[in-house]
Design a protein around this motif. Structure first.
Motif, PDB file in Angstrom:
ATOM      1  N   ALA A  10       0.864  -1.191   0.000  1.00 24.50           N
ATOM      2  CA  ALA A  10       0.000   0.000   0.000  1.00 24.50           C
ATOM      3  C   ALA A  10       0.892   1.229   0.000  1.00 24.50           C
ATOM      4  CB  ALA A  10      -0.915   0.014   1.208  1.00 24.50           C
ATOM      5  N   LEU A  11       0.417   2.250  -0.706  1.00 22.40           N
ATOM      6  CA  LEU A  11       1.239   3.459  -0.820  1.00 22.40           C
ATOM      7  C   LEU A  11       0.325   4.651  -1.051  1.00 22.40           C
ATOM      8  CD1 LEU A  11       3.963   4.953  -1.328  1.00 22.40           C
ATOM      9  CD2 LEU A  11       3.777   4.228  -3.708  1.00 22.40           C
ATOM     10  N   THR A  12       0.465   5.674  -0.240  1.00 24.16           N
ATOM     11  CA  THR A  12      -0.254   6.919  -0.497  1.00 24.16           C
ATOM     12  C   THR A  12       0.691   8.100  -0.293  1.00 24.16           C
ATOM     13  OG1 THR A  12      -1.021   7.154   1.789  1.00 24.16           O
ATOM     14  CG2 THR A  12      -2.496   6.010   0.262  1.00 24.16           C
ATOM     15  N   LEU A  13       0.441   9.151  -1.034  1.00 24.80           N
ATOM     16  CA  LEU A  13       1.124  10.423  -0.816  1.00 24.80           C
ATOM     17  C   LEU A  13       0.001  11.461  -0.781  1.00 24.80           C
ATOM     18  CD1 LEU A  13       3.693  12.136  -0.581  1.00 24.80           C
ATOM     19  CD2 LEU A  13       3.723  12.287  -3.069  1.00 24.80           C
ATOM     20  N   GLY A  14      -0.379  11.839   0.420  1.00 24.69           N
ATOM     21  CA  GLY A  14      -1.543  12.718   0.520  1.00 24.69           C
ATOM     22  C   GLY A  14      -1.566  13.455   1.843  1.00 24.69           C
ATOM     23  N   GLU A  32       2.422  23.974   3.374  1.00 27.03           N
ATOM     24  CA  GLU A  32       1.900  22.916   4.228  1.00 27.03           C
ATOM     25  C   GLU A  32       2.696  21.637   3.995  1.00 27.03           C
ATOM     26  OE1 GLU A  32      -2.401  22.753   4.062  1.00 27.03           O
ATOM     27  OE2 GLU A  32      -2.424  24.570   5.274  1.00 27.03           O
ATOM     28  N   ALA A  33       2.318  20.608   4.740  1.00 23.17           N
ATOM     29  CA  ALA A  33       3.018  19.327   4.645  1.00 23.17           C
ATOM     30  C   ALA A  33       2.076  18.286   4.090  1.00 23.17           C
ATOM     31  CB  ALA A  33       3.524  18.904   6.017  1.00 23.17           C
ATOM     32  N   THR A  34       2.630  17.254   3.471  1.00 22.92           N
ATOM     33  CA  THR A  34       1.836  16.105   3.082  1.00 22.92           C
ATOM     34  C   THR A  34       2.617  14.857   3.495  1.00 22.92           C
ATOM     35  OG1 THR A  34       0.425  15.214   1.335  1.00 22.92           O
ATOM     36  CG2 THR A  34       2.651  15.827   0.702  1.00 22.92           C
ATOM     37  N   VAL A  35       1.904  13.731   3.527  1.00 26.05           N
ATOM     38  CA  VAL A  35       2.461  12.546   4.170  1.00 26.05           C
ATOM     39  C   VAL A  35       2.597  11.395   3.188  1.00 26.05           C
ATOM     40  CG1 VAL A  35       2.207  10.961   6.127  1.00 26.05           C
ATOM     41  CG2 VAL A  35       1.251  13.278   6.274  1.00 26.05           C
ATOM     42  N   LEU A  36       3.755  10.773   3.165  1.00 23.81           N
ATOM     43  CA  LEU A  36       3.924   9.525   2.427  1.00 23.81           C
ATOM     44  C   LEU A  36       3.721   8.381   3.413  1.00 23.81           C
ATOM     45  CD1 LEU A  36       5.685   8.289  -0.380  1.00 23.81           C
ATOM     46  CD2 LEU A  36       6.747   7.365   1.648  1.00 23.81           C
ATOM     47  N   SER A  37       2.806   7.480   3.059  1.00 31.77           N
ATOM     48  CA  SER A  37       2.517   6.336   3.911  1.00 31.77           C
ATOM     49  C   SER A  37       2.788   5.076   3.095  1.00 31.77           C
ATOM     50  CB  SER A  37       1.053   6.410   4.358  1.00 31.77           C
ATOM     51  OG  SER A  37       0.639   5.166   4.851  1.00 31.77           O
ATOM     52  N   LEU A  38       3.621   4.210   3.621  1.00 28.54           N
ATOM     53  CA  LEU A  38       4.050   3.020   2.873  1.00 28.54           C
ATOM     54  C   LEU A  38       3.841   1.777   3.732  1.00 28.54           C
ATOM     55  CD1 LEU A  38       5.688   2.038   0.282  1.00 28.54           C
ATOM     56  CD2 LEU A  38       7.684   2.136   1.768  1.00 28.54           C
ATOM     57  N   GLU A  39       3.221   0.768   3.117  1.00 25.26           N
ATOM     58  CA  GLU A  39       3.082  -0.529   3.777  1.00 25.26           C
ATOM     59  C   GLU A  39       3.834  -1.545   2.933  1.00 25.26           C
ATOM     60  OE1 GLU A  39      -0.812  -2.508   5.545  1.00 25.26           O
ATOM     61  OE2 GLU A  39      -0.475  -3.095   3.457  1.00 25.26           O
ATOM     62  N   LEU A  78       5.805   2.510   7.143  1.00 27.38           N
ATOM     63  CA  LEU A  78       6.778   3.597   7.146  1.00 27.38           C
ATOM     64  C   LEU A  78       6.084   4.895   6.756  1.00 27.38           C
ATOM     65  CD1 LEU A  78       9.449   1.555   5.206  1.00 27.38           C
ATOM     66  CD2 LEU A  78       9.812   2.435   7.514  1.00 27.38           C
ATOM     67  N   PHE A  79       6.570   5.998   7.291  1.00 27.06           N
ATOM     68  CA  PHE A  79       6.007   7.316   6.984  1.00 27.06           C
ATOM     69  C   PHE A  79       7.129   8.301   6.685  1.00 27.06           C
ATOM     70  CE2 PHE A  79       2.711   5.278   9.447  1.00 27.06           C
ATOM     71  CZ  PHE A  79       1.544   5.685   8.819  1.00 27.06           C
ATOM     72  N   ALA A  80       6.840   9.245   5.811  1.00 26.63           N
ATOM     73  CA  ALA A  80       7.767  10.346   5.568  1.00 26.63           C
ATOM     74  C   ALA A  80       6.942  11.594   5.298  1.00 26.63           C
ATOM     75  CB  ALA A  80       8.679  10.047   4.387  1.00 26.63           C
ATOM     76  N   PHE A  81       7.529  12.734   5.542  1.00 21.93           N
ATOM     77  CA  PHE A  81       6.802  13.992   5.361  1.00 21.93           C
ATOM     78  C   PHE A  81       7.436  14.811   4.252  1.00 21.93           C
ATOM     79  CE2 PHE A  81       6.245  12.582   9.668  1.00 21.93           C
ATOM     80  CZ  PHE A  81       4.870  12.593   9.788  1.00 21.93           C
TER      81      PHE A  81
END
Ligand SMILES: [Zn+2]
Length: 473
Positions: A201-205, A213-220, A246-249
């Motif tokens: 799973a992967l989102t960048l939102g 502003e910031a947005t978040v990368l979420s990785l499974e 895992l997360f990154a900003f």
């Protein structure tokens, strides 16, 4: 009589051939390899032999290719596959009728072959001009895709959200913006298989993200992995939530131009590495303009070298990437007071609007308690020339908060603070023209809009360490 009719017909043909020389002799020349279509629709009166002769191919090959049990039995309107020249992959290729919204690029993507190979194998000279209903030879499908029709008001982003698909995947499959009634494609039943291993799973939102502003990368991931992202020449390692998350900003300056940018994601696992480019859409946002008149002793504080030195000191403190996370989203407000100036406002200190407001100002009386909006460790607590009495708190995962112009500092460097704990008092120290709290939030060592963090803008799971820092009582 009959002979006269034939002569008259011949004469007419000759006349017509003179008028339309290209048309009259077209069928006299066998189609070349380049012109030969991938399929042939049987016309009335045609036999397999005549078709084979017409295209210069072998009858047996033609019968085998089309799995004809009896080569004598072909029917008008039947579509036959024509053999391909040597050198093209075709062993188990199947004829596919082009459906609504299917493009050559899409078919190529689905087949796992490159666009040019597919075009050549089908002898399509102009892949932009393939039409609905046209037959195309395709290798066995490696990816399943489904075609949908977009309702009014739908965007690629809303589609991604509603169908719980990564935005980049929608954008990759549907390069043009949507309009009502437009056909769009999405990964079908095998959607999860389209993400490259080990990504599950992967989102960048959220996207588009407003600059400032910031947005978040979420990785499974399917197994233990590490990741890093690179955007705008800045590389940030991902933070680990647990074995597979895992997360990154991504934090964006309010001065950045709006538009489409790229986030390069690298995932390392078991000695291997994969790389993906994710689109990052940056919206312009709305920022106010503020002219601040500074006079008397305060104007001395506008000295460029003094401001720069102080700024450099803060940058060094904010450049932390603590691997533990002590905060849970959303954060609390540090004071309950009216906002007098928003983040990102273009500011002029008696000159041009070449700077911006790097925090949020709350109008509050001197002595009003300032509370930590989340748990963390104090990394700065001292009097500064421009910012007055200042505190900075490291909340972990690169999130740092700052509090300027305080009348009183109630913590020291190294202290652990819990959410809601009083850390200082509102004041009017440093470059300040009235009692207020200036609240700042840093992500990836850059100031971002703190108000984004008091809203649930992204579902980040609770931190294992939140509100439970080492020395809290
Ligand atoms: Zn301020």
């Amino acid at each position: 009589m009959r002979r006269g009719f034939l002569l008259a017909t011949l004469a007419l043909l000759l006349l017509l051939s003179g008028l339309f020389p290209d048309v009259a002799w077209a069928y006299a020349v066998p189609p070349t390899e380049e012109d030969r279509p991938a399929t042939h629709t049987v016309a009335a009166g045609e036999t397999l032999f005549s078709i084979a002769k017409r295209y210069g191919v072998d009858v047996t090959t033609l019968a085998q290719l089309n799995a004809l049990p009896n080569p004598r039995q072909i029917y008008a309107g039947e579509t036959l596959l024509l053999p391909l020249p040597e050198g093209y992959p075709r062993a188990d290729w199947q004829s596919h009728t082009l459906a609504l919204a299917e493009t050559f690029a899409l078919l190529a993507q689905r087949s796992g072959f490159d666009w040019l190979t597919l075009a050549r194998a089908n002898r399509v000279l102009n892949p932009e001009r393939v039409t609905l209903g046209q037959s195309i030879l395709l290798p066995p499908q490696t990816t399943s895709l489904t075609v949908h029709i977009a309702p009014a008001g739908e965007t690629r982003l809303t589609l991604a959200l509603r169908h719980a698909l990564p935005y980049w995947q929608i954008a990759q499959l549907n390069s043009a913006p949507l309009y009502a009634g437009a056909a769009w494609v999405a990964p079908g039943a095998a959607a999860s298989n389209t993400l490259p291993y080990p990504i599950t799973a992967l989102t960048l939102g959220p996207q588009p993200v407003t600059r400032g502003e910031a947005t978040v990368l979420s990785l499974e991931t399917a197994e233990l992995a590490n990741c890093s992202i690179t955007y705008l020449d800045q590389t940030e390692a991902c933070y680990r939530q647990d074995a597979t998350h895992l997360f990154a900003f991504v934090s964006l300056s309010p001065m950045l131009d709006s538009g489409e940018y790229k986030v390069a994601l690298t995932v390392q696992y078991a000695g291997s590495e994969i790389a993906l480019d994710l689109p990052l859409l940056v919206a312009p946002g709305r920022f106010g303009y503020e002219r601040i008149d500074v006079s008397g002793s305060l104007s001395q504080l506008m000295d460029a070298s003094l401001m720069e030195a102080e700024r450099n000191a803060l940058d060094a403190v904010a450049d932390l990437r603590t691997q533990q996370r002590y905060w849970d989203a959303p954060l609390d407000f540090p004071v309950q007071a009216a906002i007098s100036s928003y983040f990102g406002s273009r500011r002029s200190y008696g000159g041009s609007y070449n700077t911006y407001h790097s925090g949020v100002d709350f109008r509050a009386g001197t002595g009003t308690p300032v509370r930590a909006p989340a748990a963390g460790q104090v990394v700065l607590a001292q009097k500064l020339a421009v910012r007055g009495n200042a505190i900075m708190v490291d909340h972990g995962w690169g999130l740092i908060s700052g509090y300027w112009h305080l009348s009183q500092i109630d913590v020291a460097v190294g202290d652990w603070v819990s959410r809601g704990q009083i850390i200082g008092r509102v004041g009017n120290t440093g470059l300040s023209t009235g009692s207020h709290l200036h609240w700042e939030m840093w992500v990836d060592a850059k100031p971002v809009n703190p108000l984004q963090w008091v809203e649930p803008f992204f579902p980040i799971p609770p931190a294992a360490n939140a509100e439970a820092a080492p020395s809290l009582e």
